[in-house]
Design an enzyme around this catalytic site. Structure first.
Site, PDB file in Angstrom:
ATOM      1  N   HIS A 127      18.481 -67.947 -29.355  1.00  0.00           N
ATOM      2  CA  HIS A 127      17.634 -69.123 -29.560  1.00  0.00           C
ATOM      3  C   HIS A 127      17.434 -69.289 -31.068  1.00  0.00           C
ATOM      4  O   HIS A 127      17.398 -68.298 -31.796  1.00  0.00           O
ATOM      5  CB  HIS A 127      16.297 -68.839 -28.867  1.00  0.00           C
ATOM      6  N   ASP A 205      13.683 -60.237 -28.328  1.00  0.00           N
ATOM      7  CA  ASP A 205      13.112 -61.539 -28.003  1.00  0.00           C
ATOM      8  C   ASP A 205      13.023 -61.611 -26.474  1.00  0.00           C
ATOM      9  O   ASP A 205      14.016 -61.849 -25.797  1.00  0.00           O
ATOM     10  CB  ASP A 205      14.020 -62.638 -28.564  1.00  0.00           C
ATOM     11  N   GLN A 208      12.178 -64.962 -22.298  1.00  0.00           N
ATOM     12  CA  GLN A 208      12.626 -65.324 -20.946  1.00  0.00           C
ATOM     13  C   GLN A 208      12.588 -64.120 -20.009  1.00  0.00           C
ATOM     14  O   GLN A 208      13.060 -64.203 -18.872  1.00  0.00           O
ATOM     15  CB  GLN A 208      14.053 -65.905 -20.986  1.00  0.00           C
ATOM     16  N   LYS A 231       5.075 -69.612 -21.474  1.00  0.00           N
ATOM     17  CA  LYS A 231       6.142 -69.498 -20.467  1.00  0.00           C
ATOM     18  C   LYS A 231       5.747 -68.581 -19.322  1.00  0.00           C
ATOM     19  O   LYS A 231       6.518 -68.365 -18.394  1.00  0.00           O
ATOM     20  CB  LYS A 231       7.413 -68.951 -21.130  1.00  0.00           C
ATOM     21  N   CYS A 378      17.859 -75.325 -27.965  1.00  0.00           N
ATOM     22  CA  CYS A 378      17.639 -74.513 -29.171  1.00  0.00           C
ATOM     23  C   CYS A 378      18.686 -73.422 -29.325  1.00  0.00           C
ATOM     24  O   CYS A 378      18.386 -72.318 -29.798  1.00  0.00           O
ATOM     25  CB  CYS A 378      16.246 -73.899 -29.192  1.00  0.00           C
TER      26      CYS A 378
END
Ligand code: PMP
Length: 429
Positions: A127, A205, A208, A231, A378
């Site tokens: 991303h 990261d 998700q 999220k 992104c």
């Protein structure tokens, strides 16, 4: 003839009762961009502003003490949720992007941990939030940014090449836990192990991942892990930076200066607050942090915990993938559902329909009440340089989705494609 999969909980999400101007009930398939919020979180936010609102850490009055307690207990919840050793290893930021930038600036630039010739390894599938900060810091420090490529056939990260890229020059590996386009679940524990063997630090990261599966920072072993509250059923305006205590304390210099982050201020210099406040300059997003705590309670107690959510999403991930895979004209990006690499797929699919622009598709099915995303998500370099396309459509699911939502999406998709003058044909068995 596949068995139906019921949502874990739809009733707590008032927005899902909405109908569009065309009178169609909303089917929300864009949770990878941001999740919807349950009443428990909406009410926690409202409760805070109705009854508890005051600034934190400075008031002698009881309201400020209560607000401080609510804020700090949210931090403790996040720490427990991610299995951090200490609450002070959790820094609240505005979002995951700010969390990554904090590491890039406080560790990479101001902390002096990157010098000319040092290498930062990311992947081509990151991303922009895990790419642009490292570009900026590399440009200023003379460090070199290197990219793990994709295996062309499976569209997963090429781990053999990654291993060969590691050397004593590698100072940092910054990598997504779950690809927000390719949908793979990466073995970040193994990546961390390999990076550590080379003497490099690791940033995961986990934007998700954290909303969808159990995440244990001690098990992964990474130096930093970031996530976004919005999220995972929480509000916007609150992000999470986990950092190992000694890294936050010794390797990272203060980045943003101001109130809250100081111990003592003199006219020409200052000393700094202890962790985690050293990285929380100014009034934090107090209400949003408290509501993020309520989101964690909802995921853990309301829905039965991350293991259960993960099991549910694996079923829905399969249902979504198989629903799209049945058409010859659709290509789904990322590793196949059942792949030789043993990579699990998250409950999202980015795809293209031959001859159809993804934005046209998303715009037309929106008229049917189906919300999916179209564009580069992104991840422009991934689309342009690795997949060779301008963009893709992406459907992503969460705890409030069911197989019926996916059926409605597929029906709308077939109709939209025919409106656009193309036809979807079933793959031969
Ligand atoms: N990394 C990944 C993998 C993401 O999916 C996102 C959100 N799309 C981000 C980083 C950035 O999150 P935020 O915009 O909340 O900072």
């Amino acid at each position: 003839n596949r068995p139906a999969i019921a949502a874990l909980d739809k009733d707590s999400f008032p927005i899902l009762e909405r109908t569009t101007t065309e009178g169609k009930q909303l089917v929300y398939l864009d949770s990878a961009a941001t999740s919807q919020k349950p009443l428990q979180v909406i009410e926690a936010l409202s409760h805070f502003y109705r009854y508890e609102n005051a600034n934190v850490h400075r008031g002698a009055h009881r309201l400020s003490q209560q607000a401080t307690e609510a804020f700090e207990s949210a931090r403790a919840k996040v720490a427990r949720f991610l299995n951090a050793k200490k609450d002070t290893e959790i820094v609240f930021t505005r979002n995951a992007t700010e969390a990554i930038n904090t590491v890039a600036y406080a560790w990479g630039l101001l902390g002096g941990n990157l010098t000319p010739g040092d290498e930062i390894i990311v992947s081509v599938a990151e991303h922009h939030a895990n790419l642009v900060p490292w570009q900026l810091v590399a440009q200023r420090t003379g460090a070199r940014l290197r990219h793990i490529p994709l295996l062309p056939q499976v569209q997963a990260l090429d781990m053999d090449t990654f291993e060969k890229m590691l050397s004593e020059r590698t100072k940092l590996v910054a990598i997504a836990y779950v690809g927000n386009v390719l949908g793979y679940v990466q073995d970040v524990r193994r990546i961390t192990e390999l990076a550590h063997q080379a003497g490099a630090s690791v940033l995961v990261d986990a934007c998700q991942a954290v909303p969808h599966m159990p995440v244990d920072v001690q098990d992964i072993g990474c130096e930093w892990l970031v996530a976004s509250g919005h999220k995972m059923c929480g509000p916007t305006g609150i992000g999470i930076l986990y950092g190992k205590e000694h890294v936050l304390r010794r390797e990272m210099a203060p980045f943003l200066g101001g109130g809250e982050m100081i111990a003592e201020v003199f006219l020409d210099h200052s000393t700094f607050a202890d962790l985690p406040h050293k990285f929380e300059a100014g009034t934090p997003s107090i209400g949003d942090a408290v509501a993020l705590g309520a989101a964690i309670d909802y995921l853990e107690d309301g829905l039965g915990g991350m293991k259960r959510i993960h099991q549910f999403e694996l079923q829905l991930a399969r249902y979504l993938y198989e629903s799209l895979e049945q058409f010859q004209e659709i290509s789904i990006y990322g590793p196949p559902l059942d792949n030789d690499l043993g990579l699990e797929r998250a409950a999202l699919c980015a795809f293209n329909v031959r001859g159809v622009h993804p934005s046209d598709l998303a715009t037309i099915i929106d008229l049917d009440g189906i919300a999916i995303r179209a564009g580069h998500h992104c991840a422009q370099p991934l689309h342009r340089d690795a997949l060779g396309v301008g963009g893709s459509a992406r459907a992503s699911v969460y705890v409030y989705n069911s197989s019926a939502d996916i059926d409605r999406f597929i029906d709308a998709l077939v109709d939209a494609v025919s409106v656009l003058g193309e036809k979807l044909t079933l793959r031969p068995a």
